[in-house]
Write a protein that holds these residues in place. Sequence first.
Motif, PDB file in Angstrom:
ATOM      1  N   MET A   1       0.824  -1.202   0.000  1.00 41.98           N
ATOM      2  CA  MET A   1       0.000   0.000   0.000  1.00 41.98           C
ATOM      3  C   MET A   1       0.858   1.251   0.000  1.00 41.98           C
ATOM      4  O   MET A   1       0.555   2.233  -0.694  1.00 41.98           O
ATOM      5  CB  MET A   1      -0.919  -0.014   1.230  1.00 41.98           C
ATOM      6  N   ARG A   2       1.957   1.240   0.761  1.00 37.37           N
ATOM      7  CA  ARG A   2       2.839   2.408   0.780  1.00 37.37           C
ATOM      8  C   ARG A   2       3.481   2.622  -0.591  1.00 37.37           C
ATOM      9  O   ARG A   2       3.603   3.757  -1.055  1.00 37.37           O
ATOM     10  CB  ARG A   2       3.918   2.233   1.853  1.00 37.37           C
ATOM     11  N   ARG A   3       3.860   1.539  -1.247  1.00 36.64           N
ATOM     12  CA  ARG A   3       4.432   1.666  -2.587  1.00 36.64           C
ATOM     13  C   ARG A   3       3.411   2.247  -3.565  1.00 36.64           C
ATOM     14  O   ARG A   3       3.732   3.094  -4.395  1.00 36.64           O
ATOM     15  CB  ARG A   3       4.905   0.306  -3.089  1.00 36.64           C
ATOM     16  N   LEU A   4       2.160   1.761  -3.466  1.00 36.56           N
ATOM     17  CA  LEU A   4       1.116   2.258  -4.359  1.00 36.56           C
ATOM     18  C   LEU A   4       0.905   3.754  -4.163  1.00 36.56           C
ATOM     19  O   LEU A   4       0.770   4.513  -5.137  1.00 36.56           O
ATOM     20  CB  LEU A   4      -0.187   1.498  -4.106  1.00 36.56           C
TER      21      LEU A   4
ATOM     22  N   ILE B   1       3.733   5.596  -5.800  1.00 39.69           N
ATOM     23  CA  ILE B   1       3.610   5.592  -7.258  1.00 39.69           C
ATOM     24  C   ILE B   1       2.577   6.627  -7.702  1.00 39.69           C
ATOM     25  O   ILE B   1       2.806   7.395  -8.649  1.00 39.69           O
ATOM     26  CB  ILE B   1       3.228   4.183  -7.754  1.00 39.69           C
ATOM     27  N   VAL B   2       1.434   6.662  -7.019  1.00 45.32           N
ATOM     28  CA  VAL B   2       0.385   7.635  -7.366  1.00 45.32           C
ATOM     29  C   VAL B   2       0.895   9.055  -7.179  1.00 45.32           C
ATOM     30  O   VAL B   2       0.674   9.943  -8.029  1.00 45.32           O
ATOM     31  CB  VAL B   2      -0.869   7.378  -6.524  1.00 45.32           C
ATOM     32  N   ALA B   3       1.608   9.295  -6.066  1.00 44.92           N
ATOM     33  CA  ALA B   3       2.136  10.639  -5.805  1.00 44.92           C
ATOM     34  C   ALA B   3       3.143  11.053  -6.871  1.00 44.92           C
ATOM     35  O   ALA B   3       3.134  12.202  -7.346  1.00 44.92           O
ATOM     36  CB  ALA B   3       2.778  10.678  -4.417  1.00 44.92           C
ATOM     37  N   ALA B   4       4.023  10.124  -7.258  1.00 48.85           N
ATOM     38  CA  ALA B   4       5.017  10.438  -8.290  1.00 48.85           C
ATOM     39  C   ALA B   4       4.343  10.734  -9.624  1.00 48.85           C
ATOM     40  O   ALA B   4       4.716  11.675 -10.337  1.00 48.85           O
ATOM     41  CB  ALA B   4       5.999   9.282  -8.427  1.00 48.85           C
ATOM     42  N   ALA B   5       3.332   9.922  -9.990  1.00 47.50           N
ATOM     43  CA  ALA B   5       2.625  10.138 -11.255  1.00 47.50           C
ATOM     44  C   ALA B   5       1.913  11.496 -11.262  1.00 47.50           C
ATOM     45  O   ALA B   5       1.963  12.236 -12.261  1.00 47.50           O
ATOM     46  CB  ALA B   5       1.621   9.010 -11.486  1.00 47.50           C
ATOM     47  N   LEU B   6       1.277  11.846 -10.137  1.00 51.22           N
ATOM     48  CA  LEU B   6       0.603  13.147 -10.057  1.00 51.22           C
ATOM     49  C   LEU B   6       1.596  14.294 -10.170  1.00 51.22           C
ATOM     50  O   LEU B   6       1.330  15.302 -10.837  1.00 51.22           O
ATOM     51  CB  LEU B   6      -0.165  13.248  -8.735  1.00 51.22           C
ATOM     52  N   ALA B   7       2.765  14.134  -9.525  1.00 53.60           N
ATOM     53  CA  ALA B   7       3.785  15.181  -9.600  1.00 53.60           C
ATOM     54  C   ALA B   7       4.255  15.378 -11.036  1.00 53.60           C
ATOM     55  O   ALA B   7       4.441  16.521 -11.503  1.00 53.60           O
ATOM     56  CB  ALA B   7       4.963  14.827  -8.697  1.00 53.60           C
ATOM     57  N   ILE B   8       4.438  14.291 -11.779  1.00 52.34           N
ATOM     58  CA  ILE B   8       4.883  14.389 -13.175  1.00 52.34           C
ATOM     59  C   ILE B   8       3.808  15.036 -14.031  1.00 52.34           C
ATOM     60  O   ILE B   8       4.093  15.891 -14.887  1.00 52.34           O
ATOM     61  CB  ILE B   8       5.246  12.990 -13.704  1.00 52.34           C
ATOM     62  N   VAL B   9       2.540  14.657 -13.826  1.00 54.68           N
ATOM     63  CA  VAL B   9       1.441  15.240 -14.598  1.00 54.68           C
ATOM     64  C   VAL B   9       1.335  16.734 -14.329  1.00 54.68           C
ATOM     65  O   VAL B   9       1.167  17.548 -15.259  1.00 54.68           O
ATOM     66  CB  VAL B   9       0.123  14.522 -14.265  1.00 54.68           C
TER      67      VAL B   9
ATOM     68  N   PHE C   1       6.337   5.962 -16.275  1.00 54.96           N
ATOM     69  CA  PHE C   1       6.707   4.542 -16.335  1.00 54.96           C
ATOM     70  C   PHE C   1       7.995   4.289 -15.561  1.00 54.96           C
ATOM     71  O   PHE C   1       8.092   3.328 -14.785  1.00 54.96           O
ATOM     72  CB  PHE C   1       6.869   4.112 -17.796  1.00 54.96           C
ATOM     73  N   VAL C   2       9.005   5.140 -15.755  1.00 53.79           N
ATOM     74  CA  VAL C   2      10.291   4.962 -15.057  1.00 53.79           C
ATOM     75  C   VAL C   2      10.107   5.095 -13.551  1.00 53.79           C
ATOM     76  O   VAL C   2      10.657   4.305 -12.767  1.00 53.79           O
ATOM     77  CB  VAL C   2      11.321   5.980 -15.578  1.00 53.79           C
ATOM     78  N   ALA C   3       9.325   6.092 -13.112  1.00 56.56           N
ATOM     79  CA  ALA C   3       9.095   6.279 -11.677  1.00 56.56           C
ATOM     80  C   ALA C   3       8.372   5.078 -11.085  1.00 56.56           C
ATOM     81  O   ALA C   3       8.714   4.605  -9.989  1.00 56.56           O
ATOM     82  CB  ALA C   3       8.289   7.552 -11.443  1.00 56.56           C
ATOM     83  N   THR C   4       7.367   4.575 -11.813  1.00 61.95           N
ATOM     84  CA  THR C   4       6.627   3.410 -11.325  1.00 61.95           C
ATOM     85  C   THR C   4       7.528   2.191 -11.208  1.00 61.95           C
ATOM     86  O   THR C   4       7.512   1.481 -10.187  1.00 61.95           O
ATOM     87  CB  THR C   4       5.460   3.087 -12.268  1.00 61.95           C
ATOM     88  N   ALA C   5       8.347   1.941 -12.226  1.00 63.08           N
ATOM     89  CA  ALA C   5       9.243   0.787 -12.198  1.00 63.08           C
ATOM     90  C   ALA C   5      10.281   0.913 -11.095  1.00 63.08           C
ATOM     91  O   ALA C   5      10.607  -0.061 -10.412  1.00 63.08           O
ATOM     92  CB  ALA C   5       9.931   0.639 -13.558  1.00 63.08           C
ATOM     93  N   THR C   6      10.792   2.127 -10.888  1.00 67.56           N
ATOM     94  CA  THR C   6      11.816   2.339  -9.857  1.00 67.56           C
ATOM     95  C   THR C   6      11.250   2.092  -8.466  1.00 67.56           C
ATOM     96  O   THR C   6      11.855   1.411  -7.638  1.00 67.56           O
ATOM     97  CB  THR C   6      12.378   3.769  -9.949  1.00 67.56           C
ATOM     98  N   ILE C   7      10.073   2.653  -8.200  1.00 64.52           N
ATOM     99  CA  ILE C   7       9.462   2.486  -6.875  1.00 64.52           C
ATOM    100  C   ILE C   7       9.076   1.028  -6.646  1.00 64.52           C
ATOM    101  O   ILE C   7       9.268   0.480  -5.556  1.00 64.52           O
ATOM    102  CB  ILE C   7       8.233   3.400  -6.736  1.00 64.52           C
ATOM    103  N   ALA C   8       8.557   0.374  -7.672  1.00 62.86           N
ATOM    104  CA  ALA C   8       8.146  -1.023  -7.524  1.00 62.86           C
ATOM    105  C   ALA C   8       9.332  -1.933  -7.274  1.00 62.86           C
ATOM    106  O   ALA C   8       9.230  -2.931  -6.542  1.00 62.86           O
ATOM    107  CB  ALA C   8       7.386  -1.475  -8.764  1.00 62.86           C
ATOM    108  N   ALA C   9      10.476  -1.606  -7.898  1.00 61.53           N
ATOM    109  CA  ALA C   9      11.654  -2.471  -7.767  1.00 61.53           C
ATOM    110  C   ALA C   9      12.499  -2.136  -6.551  1.00 61.53           C
ATOM    111  O   ALA C   9      13.388  -2.912  -6.194  1.00 61.53           O
ATOM    112  CB  ALA C   9      12.520  -2.352  -9.025  1.00 61.53           C
ATOM    113  N   TRP C  10      12.242  -0.995  -5.920  1.00 63.51           N
ATOM    114  CA  TRP C  10      13.061  -0.594  -4.773  1.00 63.51           C
ATOM    115  C   TRP C  10      12.865  -1.580  -3.629  1.00 63.51           C
ATOM    116  O   TRP C  10      11.737  -1.888  -3.267  1.00 63.51           O
ATOM    117  CB  TRP C  10      12.680   0.806  -4.325  1.00 63.51           C
TER     118      TRP C  10
END
Length: 238
Positions: free
Chosen positions: A40-43, A46-54, A79-88
Amino acid sequence: MSEVDDAIAAARASWARITEPGAAPSPQRTRTRRAPGHGMRRLKMIVAAALAIVVAAFVAGIVAPIGIMGAFLALVAIFVATATIAAWPAARDRPPPPAETLRKVDIKALPAQTERWLAAQRAQLPAPAQHLVDRIGERLDTLSPQLARVEPEGEAALEIRRLVGEQLPAFVGDYARVPEPLRRTERNGRTPDTALIDGLALIEREIAGMTERLAQGDLDSLQTRGRFLEMKYSGDAE
């Protein structure tokens, strides 16, 4: 059962863990340690990073049109932010901190860091000591929220740092350096295994006592406010 009832039950369970040193870790505690909610924390990250980019792309588009290429680059960035956070790696998957760094860790992060270090030492300890390590981990989890209101350089913080960040790691480290064949050899009336178990039990009780002392003000305030409510509103009803 209502949310209020759930909260009351959780509070009673936490207080029982503080005041009953002999109580075993509850099944709920075991499940929490195995699944602490990293997904849940990762999700959320990811949402916060995507919103910041948008938002950044939108602001850039106001200043100067970014066109199709700009929108494509924004999608790539998401995509890069999502992959980075998911793989961290999660905290439990990262190497534990070295024992010598625990004495310098911020007081609010000290219980979690010490618990990670202690969990890494668990396998090399005898079975009774492993049980105590689990108990100490539970005590540290209970202590951690209390430290949000502790003055970092105050006497309470220094006492916690000495025990949790210095004496506990040093004590377990001393045992770990004893050659395995000598750990069950009696010396001065006790074996190193016995000394380890007795010391960990003492540390576990002391951490519970620290938590209780830090919570004493809140417990007194709760009791006082409860009496006030009873006097005011029970009296009005009568």
